[in-house]
Design a protein around this motif. Structure first.
Motif, PDB file in Angstrom:
ATOM      1  N   LYS A  86     128.433 -31.496 -29.261  1.00 47.20           N
ATOM      2  CA  LYS A  86     127.086 -31.000 -29.550  1.00 47.20           C
ATOM      3  C   LYS A  86     126.425 -30.447 -28.287  1.00 47.20           C
ATOM      4  CE  LYS A  86     125.055 -31.065 -32.881  1.00 47.20           C
ATOM      5  NZ  LYS A  86     124.914 -29.968 -33.847  1.00 47.20           N
ATOM      6  N   GLU A  87     126.697 -31.040 -27.135  1.00 51.10           N
ATOM      7  CA  GLU A  87     126.129 -30.546 -25.887  1.00 51.10           C
ATOM      8  C   GLU A  87     126.814 -29.254 -25.429  1.00 51.10           C
ATOM      9  OE1 GLU A  87     126.307 -33.757 -23.059  1.00 51.10           O
ATOM     10  OE2 GLU A  87     124.991 -35.015 -24.273  1.00 51.10           O
ATOM     11  N   LEU A  88     128.134 -29.225 -25.504  1.00 51.86           N
ATOM     12  CA  LEU A  88     128.878 -28.048 -25.067  1.00 51.86           C
ATOM     13  C   LEU A  88     128.671 -26.849 -25.983  1.00 51.86           C
ATOM     14  CD1 LEU A  88     132.265 -29.698 -24.048  1.00 51.86           C
ATOM     15  CD2 LEU A  88     130.673 -28.540 -22.519  1.00 51.86           C
ATOM     16  N   TYR A  89     128.524 -27.119 -27.262  1.00 53.20           N
ATOM     17  CA  TYR A  89     128.414 -26.051 -28.266  1.00 53.20           C
ATOM     18  C   TYR A  89     127.138 -26.226 -29.074  1.00 53.20           C
ATOM     19  CZ  TYR A  89     133.325 -25.712 -27.016  1.00 53.20           C
ATOM     20  OH  TYR A  89     134.492 -25.592 -26.315  1.00 53.20           O
ATOM     21  N   ALA A  90     126.025 -26.275 -28.388  1.00 58.90           N
ATOM     22  CA  ALA A  90     124.736 -26.553 -29.025  1.00 58.90           C
ATOM     23  C   ALA A  90     124.365 -25.533 -30.097  1.00 58.90           C
ATOM     24  CB  ALA A  90     123.630 -26.619 -27.975  1.00 58.90           C
ATOM     25  N   ASP A  91     124.888 -24.334 -29.974  1.00 60.31           N
ATOM     26  CA  ASP A  91     124.555 -23.276 -30.931  1.00 60.31           C
ATOM     27  C   ASP A  91     125.537 -23.202 -32.105  1.00 60.31           C
ATOM     28  OD1 ASP A  91     126.563 -22.512 -29.167  1.00 60.31           O
ATOM     29  OD2 ASP A  91     126.117 -20.382 -29.400  1.00 60.31           O
ATOM     30  N   ARG A  92     126.470 -24.143 -32.174  1.00 63.92           N
ATOM     31  CA  ARG A  92     127.477 -24.123 -33.230  1.00 63.92           C
ATOM     32  C   ARG A  92     127.392 -25.384 -34.085  1.00 63.92           C
ATOM     33  NH1 ARG A  92     132.684 -22.026 -29.829  1.00 63.92           N
ATOM     34  NH2 ARG A  92     131.647 -20.242 -28.883  1.00 63.92           N
ATOM     35  N   LYS A  93     127.847 -25.268 -35.315  1.00 66.05           N
ATOM     36  CA  LYS A  93     127.920 -26.428 -36.206  1.00 66.05           C
ATOM     37  C   LYS A  93     129.158 -27.242 -35.855  1.00 66.05           C
ATOM     38  CE  LYS A  93     124.553 -25.239 -39.001  1.00 66.05           C
ATOM     39  NZ  LYS A  93     123.265 -25.764 -38.787  1.00 66.05           N
ATOM     40  N   VAL A  94     128.980 -28.555 -35.819  1.00 60.52           N
ATOM     41  CA  VAL A  94     130.092 -29.459 -35.540  1.00 60.52           C
ATOM     42  C   VAL A  94     130.357 -30.296 -36.784  1.00 60.52           C
ATOM     43  CG1 VAL A  94     130.889 -31.433 -34.165  1.00 60.52           C
ATOM     44  CG2 VAL A  94     129.620 -29.562 -33.073  1.00 60.52           C
ATOM     45  N   THR A  95     131.606 -30.264 -37.224  1.00 61.64           N
ATOM     46  CA  THR A  95     132.039 -31.047 -38.374  1.00 61.64           C
ATOM     47  C   THR A  95     133.140 -31.990 -37.917  1.00 61.64           C
ATOM     48  OG1 THR A  95     131.531 -29.260 -39.919  1.00 61.64           O
ATOM     49  CG2 THR A  95     133.063 -30.943 -40.680  1.00 61.64           C
ATOM     50  N   VAL A  96     133.098 -33.226 -38.413  1.00 63.43           N
ATOM     51  CA  VAL A  96     134.122 -34.219 -38.086  1.00 63.43           C
ATOM     52  C   VAL A  96     134.777 -34.695 -39.373  1.00 63.43           C
ATOM     53  CG1 VAL A  96     134.575 -36.492 -37.076  1.00 63.43           C
ATOM     54  CG2 VAL A  96     132.860 -34.998 -36.044  1.00 63.43           C
ATOM     55  N   ILE A  97     136.094 -34.768 -39.349  1.00 66.58           N
ATOM     56  CA  ILE A  97     136.846 -35.416 -40.427  1.00 66.58           C
ATOM     57  C   ILE A  97     137.416 -36.690 -39.804  1.00 66.58           C
ATOM     58  CG2 ILE A  97     138.695 -35.256 -42.108  1.00 66.58           C
ATOM     59  CD1 ILE A  97     138.555 -32.199 -41.798  1.00 66.58           C
ATOM     60  N   PHE A  98     137.026 -37.830 -40.354  1.00 71.90           N
ATOM     61  CA  PHE A  98     137.389 -39.123 -39.775  1.00 71.90           C
ATOM     62  C   PHE A  98     138.187 -39.952 -40.767  1.00 71.90           C
ATOM     63  CE2 PHE A  98     135.936 -43.653 -39.099  1.00 71.90           C
ATOM     64  CZ  PHE A  98     136.726 -43.903 -37.991  1.00 71.90           C
ATOM     65  N   GLN A  99     139.298 -40.498 -40.298  1.00 73.22           N
ATOM     66  CA  GLN A  99     140.062 -41.454 -41.092  1.00 73.22           C
ATOM     67  C   GLN A  99     140.055 -42.788 -40.352  1.00 73.22           C
ATOM     68  OE1 GLN A  99     144.277 -40.700 -41.789  1.00 73.22           O
ATOM     69  NE2 GLN A  99     144.084 -41.739 -43.751  1.00 73.22           N
ATOM     70  N   PRO A 100     139.328 -43.757 -40.915  1.00 74.52           N
ATOM     71  CA  PRO A 100     139.302 -45.076 -40.267  1.00 74.52           C
ATOM     72  C   PRO A 100     140.711 -45.667 -40.193  1.00 74.52           C
ATOM     73  CG  PRO A 100     137.724 -44.960 -42.083  1.00 74.52           C
ATOM     74  CD  PRO A 100     138.571 -43.731 -42.157  1.00 74.52           C
ATOM     75  N   HIS A 101     140.948 -46.424 -39.165  1.00 75.65           N
ATOM     76  CA  HIS A 101     142.241 -47.066 -38.942  1.00 75.65           C
ATOM     77  C   HIS A 101     142.045 -48.571 -39.022  1.00 75.65           C
ATOM     78  CE1 HIS A 101     145.705 -48.043 -35.997  1.00 75.65           C
ATOM     79  NE2 HIS A 101     146.172 -47.949 -37.217  1.00 75.65           N
ATOM     80  N   LEU A 102     142.623 -49.158 -40.003  1.00 76.34           N
ATOM     81  CA  LEU A 102     142.616 -50.602 -40.267  1.00 76.34           C
ATOM     82  C   LEU A 102     141.381 -51.047 -41.063  1.00 76.34           C
ATOM     83  CD1 LEU A 102     143.820 -51.989 -36.821  1.00 76.34           C
ATOM     84  CD2 LEU A 102     145.208 -51.540 -38.859  1.00 76.34           C
ATOM     85  N   PHE A 103     141.627 -51.918 -42.014  1.00 79.76           N
ATOM     86  CA  PHE A 103     140.554 -52.480 -42.837  1.00 79.76           C
ATOM     87  C   PHE A 103     139.660 -53.398 -42.010  1.00 79.76           C
ATOM     88  CE2 PHE A 103     143.815 -51.294 -45.863  1.00 79.76           C
ATOM     89  CZ  PHE A 103     143.067 -50.631 -46.825  1.00 79.76           C
ATOM     90  N   SER A 104     140.280 -54.206 -41.149  1.00 80.11           N
ATOM     91  CA  SER A 104     139.492 -55.148 -40.344  1.00 80.11           C
ATOM     92  C   SER A 104     138.561 -54.404 -39.386  1.00 80.11           C
ATOM     93  CB  SER A 104     140.406 -56.097 -39.570  1.00 80.11           C
ATOM     94  OG  SER A 104     141.285 -55.367 -38.727  1.00 80.11           O
ATOM     95  N   ARG A 105     139.050 -53.353 -38.782  1.00 77.90           N
ATOM     96  CA  ARG A 105     138.230 -52.571 -37.860  1.00 77.90           C
ATOM     97  C   ARG A 105     137.091 -51.876 -38.607  1.00 77.90           C
ATOM     98  NH1 ARG A 105     141.836 -49.118 -34.514  1.00 77.90           N
ATOM     99  NH2 ARG A 105     142.251 -51.111 -33.520  1.00 77.90           N
ATOM    100  N   THR A 106     137.374 -51.374 -39.802  1.00 77.19           N
ATOM    101  CA  THR A 106     136.337 -50.726 -40.604  1.00 77.19           C
ATOM    102  C   THR A 106     135.258 -51.732 -40.968  1.00 77.19           C
ATOM    103  OG1 THR A 106     137.945 -49.150 -41.464  1.00 77.19           O
ATOM    104  CG2 THR A 106     135.895 -49.418 -42.718  1.00 77.19           C
ATOM    105  N   ARG A 107     135.652 -52.929 -41.360  1.00 78.34           N
ATOM    106  CA  ARG A 107     134.690 -53.980 -41.710  1.00 78.34           C
ATOM    107  C   ARG A 107     133.810 -54.318 -40.509  1.00 78.34           C
ATOM    108  NH1 ARG A 107     137.619 -59.176 -43.151  1.00 78.34           N
ATOM    109  NH2 ARG A 107     137.963 -59.037 -40.923  1.00 78.34           N
ATOM    110  N   GLU A 108     134.397 -54.418 -39.339  1.00 75.66           N
ATOM    111  CA  GLU A 108     133.663 -54.798 -38.133  1.00 75.66           C
ATOM    112  C   GLU A 108     132.729 -53.703 -37.614  1.00 75.66           C
ATOM    113  OE1 GLU A 108     133.468 -57.676 -36.161  1.00 75.66           O
ATOM    114  OE2 GLU A 108     134.388 -58.528 -37.959  1.00 75.66           O
ATOM    115  N   PHE A 109     133.142 -52.451 -37.714  1.00 77.49           N
ATOM    116  CA  PHE A 109     132.429 -51.379 -37.041  1.00 77.49           C
ATOM    117  C   PHE A 109     131.889 -50.291 -37.971  1.00 77.49           C
ATOM    118  CE2 PHE A 109     135.474 -53.030 -33.881  1.00 77.49           C
ATOM    119  CZ  PHE A 109     134.576 -53.471 -32.928  1.00 77.49           C
ATOM    120  N   ALA A 110     131.745 -50.577 -39.252  1.00 75.46           N
ATOM    121  CA  ALA A 110     131.311 -49.560 -40.221  1.00 75.46           C
ATOM    122  C   ALA A 110     129.988 -48.910 -39.807  1.00 75.46           C
ATOM    123  CB  ALA A 110     131.199 -50.153 -41.614  1.00 75.46           C
TER     124      ALA A 110
END
Length: 131
Positions: free
Chosen positions: A10-34
């Motif tokens: 967002k800082e480097l490309y302030a004039d552009r749209k940023v989209t993220v595709i995220f795949q969480p890794h591990l059920f336990s990690r998702t539960r802890e850090f959702a």
């Protein structure tokens, strides 16, 4: 890592749209850090959260990607890989940034997304030349 990557983009490309595709890794990690995942992903203009990549874990009852997407950030939404690709291909403009993050199948989405964007771009050019 997600937060710092999204902030940097967002800082480097302030004039552009940023989209993220995220795949969480591990059920336990998702539960802890959702909540933290959701907050970090909300730095993007849009974020798509795929199903959890289980790796070495068995599913944990009640732990799904919806723990992240239900955290109250409107720009963070659940999607299948196909839906994310279709949606991004429908709105992305030249120069937009799309970042894939996570483990598992998400690493294979780059070429598929580029193909979808190329098909759309070629179709747009065809429409313009017919006009």
């Amino acid at each position: 890592e997600i937060l710092q990557s999204a902030k940097s983009l967002k800082e480097l490309y302030a004039d552009r749209k940023v989209t993220v595709i995220f795949q969480p890794h591990l059920f336990s990690r998702t539960r802890e850090f959702a909540k933290e995942f959701a907050e970090s992903l909300s730095m993007a203009d849009r974020a798509y959260v795929l199903d959890i990549y289980p790796a070495r874990e068995q599913p944990i009852e009640g732990v799904t990607s919806e723990l992240i997407t239900g955290a109250g950030f409107s720009e963070v939404r659940y999607a299948t890989a196909e839906n994310a690709i279709e949606d991004i291909a429908s709105y992305a403009q030249s120069g937009d940034i799309v970042m894939t993050v996570g483990a598992g199948d998400v690493t294979a989405l780059g070429p598929r997304l580029l193909e979808a964007l190329q098909i759309r771009h070629d179709g747009d050019l065809t429409k313009k030349s017919e006009a």
